[in-house]
Motif scaffolding. Structure first.
Motif, PDB file in Angstrom:
ATOM      1  N   SER A  86     -35.119   3.542  51.110  1.00 47.79           N
ATOM      2  CA  SER A  86     -35.374   3.743  49.682  1.00 47.79           C
ATOM      3  C   SER A  86     -36.099   5.045  49.354  1.00 47.79           C
ATOM      4  O   SER A  86     -36.604   5.200  48.247  1.00 47.79           O
ATOM      5  N   SER A  87     -36.145   5.984  50.283  1.00 46.18           N
ATOM      6  CA  SER A  87     -36.766   7.277  49.963  1.00 46.18           C
ATOM      7  C   SER A  87     -35.910   8.418  50.500  1.00 46.18           C
ATOM      8  O   SER A  87     -35.311   8.315  51.575  1.00 46.18           O
ATOM      9  N   LEU A  88     -35.887   9.499  49.735  1.00 44.79           N
ATOM     10  CA  LEU A  88     -35.126  10.682  50.136  1.00 44.79           C
ATOM     11  C   LEU A  88     -35.699  11.302  51.400  1.00 44.79           C
ATOM     12  O   LEU A  88     -34.964  11.842  52.226  1.00 44.79           O
ATOM     13  N   GLU A  89     -37.009  11.227  51.575  1.00 44.97           N
ATOM     14  CA  GLU A  89     -37.639  11.791  52.760  1.00 44.97           C
ATOM     15  C   GLU A  89     -37.194  11.056  54.020  1.00 44.97           C
ATOM     16  O   GLU A  89     -36.925  11.667  55.042  1.00 44.97           O
ATOM     17  N   THR A  90     -37.116   9.731  53.936  1.00 47.60           N
ATOM     18  CA  THR A  90     -36.681   8.949  55.093  1.00 47.60           C
ATOM     19  C   THR A  90     -35.230   9.259  55.437  1.00 47.60           C
ATOM     20  O   THR A  90     -34.858   9.304  56.604  1.00 47.60           O
ATOM     21  N   LEU A  91     -34.406   9.485  54.418  1.00 47.58           N
ATOM     22  CA  LEU A  91     -32.995   9.850  54.634  1.00 47.58           C
ATOM     23  C   LEU A  91     -32.841  11.297  55.092  1.00 47.58           C
ATOM     24  O   LEU A  91     -31.755  11.720  55.453  1.00 47.58           O
ATOM     25  N   ASP A  92     -33.937  12.075  55.026  1.00 46.27           N
ATOM     26  CA  ASP A  92     -33.937  13.496  55.393  1.00 46.27           C
ATOM     27  C   ASP A  92     -33.002  14.302  54.500  1.00 46.27           C
ATOM     28  O   ASP A  92     -32.283  15.181  54.957  1.00 46.27           O
ATOM     29  N   SER A 106     -31.034  -1.586  44.886  1.00 47.54           N
ATOM     30  CA  SER A 106     -31.190  -2.944  44.387  1.00 47.54           C
ATOM     31  C   SER A 106     -31.033  -3.851  45.604  1.00 47.54           C
ATOM     32  O   SER A 106     -30.744  -3.356  46.702  1.00 47.54           O
ATOM     33  N   PRO A 107     -31.155  -5.145  45.467  1.00 41.53           N
ATOM     34  CA  PRO A 107     -30.997  -6.001  46.642  1.00 41.53           C
ATOM     35  C   PRO A 107     -29.627  -5.887  47.324  1.00 41.53           C
ATOM     36  O   PRO A 107     -29.531  -6.074  48.529  1.00 41.53           O
ATOM     37  N   ILE A 108     -28.570  -5.529  46.572  1.00 43.17           N
ATOM     38  CA  ILE A 108     -27.240  -5.466  47.199  1.00 43.17           C
ATOM     39  C   ILE A 108     -26.643  -4.060  47.240  1.00 43.17           C
ATOM     40  O   ILE A 108     -25.587  -3.860  47.824  1.00 43.17           O
ATOM     41  N   THR A 109     -27.290  -3.073  46.621  1.00 46.60           N
ATOM     42  CA  THR A 109     -26.692  -1.740  46.514  1.00 46.60           C
ATOM     43  C   THR A 109     -27.724  -0.645  46.753  1.00 46.60           C
ATOM     44  O   THR A 109     -28.861  -0.746  46.305  1.00 46.60           O
ATOM     45  N   ALA A 110     -27.290   0.412  47.440  1.00 47.54           N
ATOM     46  CA  ALA A 110     -28.035   1.670  47.507  1.00 47.54           C
ATOM     47  C   ALA A 110     -27.114   2.737  46.934  1.00 47.54           C
ATOM     48  O   ALA A 110     -25.927   2.786  47.263  1.00 47.54           O
ATOM     49  N   GLU A 111     -27.651   3.578  46.049  1.00 47.12           N
ATOM     50  CA  GLU A 111     -26.821   4.557  45.341  1.00 47.12           C
ATOM     51  C   GLU A 111     -27.495   5.918  45.378  1.00 47.12           C
ATOM     52  O   GLU A 111     -28.683   6.031  45.091  1.00 47.12           O
ATOM     53  N   LEU A 112     -26.731   6.933  45.738  1.00 43.79           N
ATOM     54  CA  LEU A 112     -27.217   8.309  45.729  1.00 43.79           C
ATOM     55  C   LEU A 112     -26.381   9.093  44.736  1.00 43.79           C
ATOM     56  O   LEU A 112     -25.156   9.151  44.848  1.00 43.79           O
ATOM     57  N   THR A 113     -27.050   9.687  43.754  1.00 42.51           N
ATOM     58  CA  THR A 113     -26.388  10.545  42.783  1.00 42.51           C
ATOM     59  C   THR A 113     -26.752  11.977  43.117  1.00 42.51           C
ATOM     60  O   THR A 113     -27.917  12.282  43.367  1.00 42.51           O
ATOM     61  N   VAL A 114     -25.758  12.862  43.133  1.00 40.48           N
ATOM     62  CA  VAL A 114     -25.975  14.277  43.444  1.00 40.48           C
ATOM     63  C   VAL A 114     -25.540  15.085  42.230  1.00 40.48           C
ATOM     64  O   VAL A 114     -24.388  15.003  41.801  1.00 40.48           O
ATOM     65  N   LEU A 115     -26.483  15.850  41.670  1.00 42.41           N
ATOM     66  CA  LEU A 115     -26.250  16.657  40.471  1.00 42.41           C
ATOM     67  C   LEU A 115     -26.516  18.118  40.794  1.00 42.41           C
ATOM     68  O   LEU A 115     -27.613  18.624  40.561  1.00 42.41           O
ATOM     69  N   GLU A 152     -24.177   6.393  32.688  1.00 45.36           N
ATOM     70  CA  GLU A 152     -25.086   5.474  33.366  1.00 45.36           C
ATOM     71  C   GLU A 152     -24.236   4.612  34.280  1.00 45.36           C
ATOM     72  O   GLU A 152     -23.310   3.954  33.838  1.00 45.36           O
ATOM     73  N   SER A 153     -24.550   4.647  35.540  1.00 48.41           N
ATOM     74  CA  SER A 153     -23.812   3.868  36.521  1.00 48.41           C
ATOM     75  C   SER A 153     -24.392   2.461  36.569  1.00 48.41           C
ATOM     76  O   SER A 153     -25.600   2.286  36.590  1.00 48.41           O
ATOM     77  N   GLY A 154     -23.504   1.486  36.552  1.00 43.41           N
ATOM     78  CA  GLY A 154     -23.954   0.123  36.792  1.00 43.41           C
ATOM     79  C   GLY A 154     -24.240   0.012  38.276  1.00 43.41           C
ATOM     80  O   GLY A 154     -23.321   0.061  39.090  1.00 43.41           O
ATOM     81  N   LEU A 155     -25.499  -0.118  38.633  1.00 39.95           N
ATOM     82  CA  LEU A 155     -25.914  -0.041  40.032  1.00 39.95           C
ATOM     83  C   LEU A 155     -25.176  -1.045  40.908  1.00 39.95           C
ATOM     84  O   LEU A 155     -24.706  -0.707  41.983  1.00 39.95           O
ATOM     85  N   ASP A 156     -25.037  -2.278  40.450  1.00 38.46           N
ATOM     86  CA  ASP A 156     -24.425  -3.303  41.291  1.00 38.46           C
ATOM     87  C   ASP A 156     -22.939  -3.523  41.009  1.00 38.46           C
ATOM     88  O   ASP A 156     -22.329  -4.415  41.585  1.00 38.46           O
ATOM     89  N   GLU A 157     -22.346  -2.713  40.145  1.00 41.26           N
ATOM     90  CA  GLU A 157     -20.909  -2.835  39.880  1.00 41.26           C
ATOM     91  C   GLU A 157     -20.133  -2.220  41.044  1.00 41.26           C
ATOM     92  O   GLU A 157     -20.493  -1.162  41.555  1.00 41.26           O
ATOM     93  N   PRO A 158     -19.045  -2.879  41.459  1.00 41.06           N
ATOM     94  CA  PRO A 158     -18.277  -2.335  42.584  1.00 41.06           C
ATOM     95  C   PRO A 158     -17.453  -1.108  42.171  1.00 41.06           C
ATOM     96  O   PRO A 158     -17.085  -0.964  41.012  1.00 41.06           O
ATOM     97  N   GLY A 159     -17.192  -0.259  43.128  1.00 42.48           N
ATOM     98  CA  GLY A 159     -16.322   0.894  42.907  1.00 42.48           C
ATOM     99  C   GLY A 159     -16.970   2.002  42.107  1.00 42.48           C
ATOM    100  O   GLY A 159     -18.158   1.994  41.814  1.00 42.48           O
TER     101      GLY A 159
END
Length: 177
Positions: A86-92, A106-115, A152-159
């Motif tokens: 859950s942290s950018l530092e841990t993901l490097d 969220s409990p079922i999803t991890a999402e990375l947005t790149v802008l 706005e992305s629905g965090l837990d929505e598929p696809g």
């Protein structure tokens, strides 16, 4: 009577005579020159700028793809142990400030947005775990000049969210334990 040629000179002559014939043929039958340039002004600077812009865009897409791949791989490994990173530092990936990565979980999803600072595209990577199956979805959205990036992305929505398209979509379906 003409003097006889020494025996050691004969092999040399057999090599030099064909080479001389080939050289003379090439001398008199020159290759055609290149066609003249098309009429009209040639803008070398504009072509160079366009090539540089395309190269920068390709480099940015490569960096984004590497970033999303690293994110997806780390989240898949982390999810195997039952949690999300859950942290950018841990993901490097915190050092990629010019790509403006943003991480949500969220409990079922991890999402990375790149802008990215430059360019006209936005990128999204999702790793979801539903019913003991983990899936990865990578998306891209092109922005028209002057349009606002109000999504706005629905965090837990598929696809991919509405208006987004797959970006080197990873068809990773990892069976859970």
């Amino acid at each position: 009577m003409a003097p006889a040629l020494p025996a050691s000179l004969l092999p040399r002559l057999l090599v030099w005579i064909p080479l001389a014939a080939i050289g003379l043929t090439g001398w008199f039958h020159r290759a055609p020159t290149m066609a003249p340039a098309p009429p009209g002004p040639v803008s070398g600077a504009a072509e160079l700028e366009t090539a540089d812009a395309l190269e920068r865009q390709a480099d940015q897409q490569r960096r984004v793809a590497e970033l999303l791949d690293r994110f997806a791989g780390a989240q898949l490994v982390s999810q195997y142990w039952g949690t999300w990173v859950s942290s950018l530092e841990t993901l490097d990936i915190a050092q990629h400030r010019d790509l403006q990565p943003q991480l949500r979980t969220s409990p079922i999803t991890a999402e990375l947005t790149v802008l990215p600072d430059a360019g006209s595209s936005r990128y999204l990577g999702k790793v979801q775990r539903v019913n003991e199956r983990t899936s990865v979805v990578l998306c891209r959205r092109s922005l028209e000049a002057g349009s606002a990036d109000g999504w706005e992305s629905g965090l837990d929505e598929p696809g991919c969210p509405a208006g987004w398209e797959p970006f080197e979509e990873a068809a990773l379906q990892v069976a859970g334990s």
